[in-house]
Design a protein around this motif. Structure first.
Motif, PDB file in Angstrom:
ATOM      1  N   TYR A  77      39.116  51.881  64.522  1.00  0.00           N
ATOM      2  CA  TYR A  77      40.177  50.876  64.549  1.00  0.00           C
ATOM      3  C   TYR A  77      40.162  49.989  63.311  1.00  0.00           C
ATOM      4  CZ  TYR A  77      40.114  52.256  69.460  1.00  0.00           C
ATOM      5  OH  TYR A  77      40.147  52.981  70.627  1.00  0.00           O
ATOM      6  N   GLY A  78      39.316  50.298  62.331  1.00  0.00           N
ATOM      7  CA  GLY A  78      39.227  49.483  61.128  1.00  0.00           C
ATOM      8  C   GLY A  78      38.551  48.149  61.383  1.00  0.00           C
ATOM      9  N   GLN A  79      37.557  48.126  62.274  1.00  0.00           N
ATOM     10  CA  GLN A  79      36.861  46.893  62.619  1.00  0.00           C
ATOM     11  C   GLN A  79      35.353  47.090  62.519  1.00  0.00           C
ATOM     12  OE1 GLN A  79      38.208  45.751  66.543  1.00  0.00           O
ATOM     13  NE2 GLN A  79      40.351  46.125  66.016  1.00  0.00           N
ATOM     14  N   VAL A  80      34.637  45.984  62.294  1.00  0.00           N
ATOM     15  CA  VAL A  80      33.182  46.022  62.249  1.00  0.00           C
ATOM     16  C   VAL A  80      32.638  45.092  63.331  1.00  0.00           C
ATOM     17  CG1 VAL A  80      32.958  46.653  59.831  1.00  0.00           C
ATOM     18  CG2 VAL A  80      33.191  44.250  60.443  1.00  0.00           C
ATOM     19  N   PRO A  81      31.629  45.535  64.093  1.00  0.00           N
ATOM     20  CA  PRO A  81      31.013  44.657  65.091  1.00  0.00           C
ATOM     21  C   PRO A  81      29.938  43.792  64.440  1.00  0.00           C
ATOM     22  CG  PRO A  81      30.108  46.868  65.258  1.00  0.00           C
ATOM     23  CD  PRO A  81      31.127  46.918  64.158  1.00  0.00           C
ATOM     24  N   VAL A  82      30.010  42.486  64.684  1.00  0.00           N
ATOM     25  CA  VAL A  82      29.006  41.548  64.179  1.00  0.00           C
ATOM     26  C   VAL A  82      28.647  40.616  65.333  1.00  0.00           C
ATOM     27  CG1 VAL A  82      28.451  39.784  62.487  1.00  0.00           C
ATOM     28  CG2 VAL A  82      29.948  41.679  61.856  1.00  0.00           C
ATOM     29  N   ARG A  83      27.393  40.665  65.741  1.00  0.00           N
ATOM     30  CA  ARG A  83      26.954  39.930  66.927  1.00  0.00           C
ATOM     31  C   ARG A  83      27.806  40.399  68.110  1.00  0.00           C
ATOM     32  NH1 ARG A  83      24.050  35.061  66.197  1.00  0.00           N
ATOM     33  NH2 ARG A  83      22.590  35.377  64.467  1.00  0.00           N
ATOM     34  N   THR A  84      28.512  39.479  68.736  1.00  0.00           N
ATOM     35  CA  THR A  84      29.304  39.842  69.916  1.00  0.00           C
ATOM     36  C   THR A  84      30.797  39.924  69.616  1.00  0.00           C
ATOM     37  OG1 THR A  84      29.493  37.513  70.550  1.00  0.00           O
ATOM     38  CG2 THR A  84      27.618  38.738  71.424  1.00  0.00           C
TER      39      THR A  84
END
Length: 292
Positions: A77-84
């Motif tokens: 989806y063109g997103q990066v997970p950072v923490r929550t």
């Protein structure tokens, strides 16, 4: 003095719209605290600090990175997970691993050593921060997904998608149809990568007044707005009400007007005419030889 500062300024907890607003309030409280005297001491906080400051060690010459480093992989989806939480990046990075530096108030994403995204840090858990600009390349191929997209909703909330955008979009859909009108607007939005936001809005407004619902017209008017800030405005004659309809300059005419002067001499075809005469003479000699 952290406990004193917290009890006097953060009780009750101040209500602010952003971390930037809170930081401005903290700086104002700091300046006010400089004039405070602790107990019965003869000098103020600022005066004591002026005496201590020369005794402090100097700051390091090289900047010290205070952010926390992450190396997530960009999802589909063109997103990066950072923490929550999740943050958008340009869709061309889907599947790649990027470097993320998380600061107290913002998050910066790097592809190798090039900054590709910057977001205000999310405080709540499970939230998503999307930048509409990151999805334009896919939305221009699928304009039907644009009106209901979360990225567009967040752009509205952040004030990046203004009422002028909406008005131009409505008029473009009336003129070109739902699909093509939406695609025309999406083709306008990448101008924000090269021009300030206010100039793009000015270009949209000028094109809307003239009824020019094309990306080229908006681009031209936006560049004219940018040039108007750096170039002195020409003396304008008296305006006669009703005789000055809104117009936009043709992109072709604008490019011709901004070309440098052509000082080259005019072309001549005289040498080619000489070749043609020689060919006719040689052809005539050849025919006379055959006749003999």
């Amino acid at each position: 003095m952290i406990g004193y500062f917290r009890r006097n300024h953060f009780v009750p907890v101040p209500e602010v719209a952003s971390l930037a607003e809170l930081n401005e309030m903290v700086e104002q409280w700091d300046r006010q605290d400089d004039a405070r005297r602790i107990g019965s001491r003869p000098k103020t906080v600022a005066e004591y600090f002026a005496l201590e400051q020369p005794l402090l060690m100097s700051l390091p010459e090289e900047p010290f990175e205070t952010g926390r480093l992450f190396t997530p992989r960009v999802d589909r989806y063109g997103q990066v997970p950072v923490r929550t939480n999740r943050y958008s990046v340009p869709i061309r990075l889907i599947g790649k691993r990027v470097r993320v530096v998380l600061h107290a108030s913002q998050l910066v994403v790097y592809d190798q050593n090039v900054e590709v995204a910057r977001h205000e840090r999310l405080i709540a858990k499970g939230a998503v921060r999307l930048d509409l600009d990151h999805y334009l390349e896919v939305l221009v191929r699928k304009p039907g997904a644009f009106p209901g997209s979360t990225a567009l909703e967040q752009a509205h909330s952040a004030g990046r998608f203004t009422p002028v955008h909406d008005a131009w979009w409505d008029q473009a859909r009336k003129m070109h149809g739902e699909r093509d009108g939406t695609r025309a607007l999406i083709e306008v939005l990448p101008l924000g990568r090269h021009l300030p936001h206010e100039h793009v809005v000015a270009g949209l407004a000028a094109a809307l007044r003239a009824g020019a619902m094309t990306a080229d017209a908006v681009a031209l008017e936006a560049r004219k707005a940018a040039q108007a800030e750096t170039e002195p405005a020409p003396a304008a004659g008296p305006l006669i009400p009703g005789n000055s309809p809104a117009t936009v300059t043709s992109l072709h005419e604008w490019r011709l007007a901004h070309l440098p002067a052509d000082t080259r001499p005019l072309l001549s075809v005289t040498p080619y005419d000489q070749l043609l005469r020689r060919r006719r003479i040689s052809d005539g000699d050849h025919r006379e030889g055959e006749a003999q």
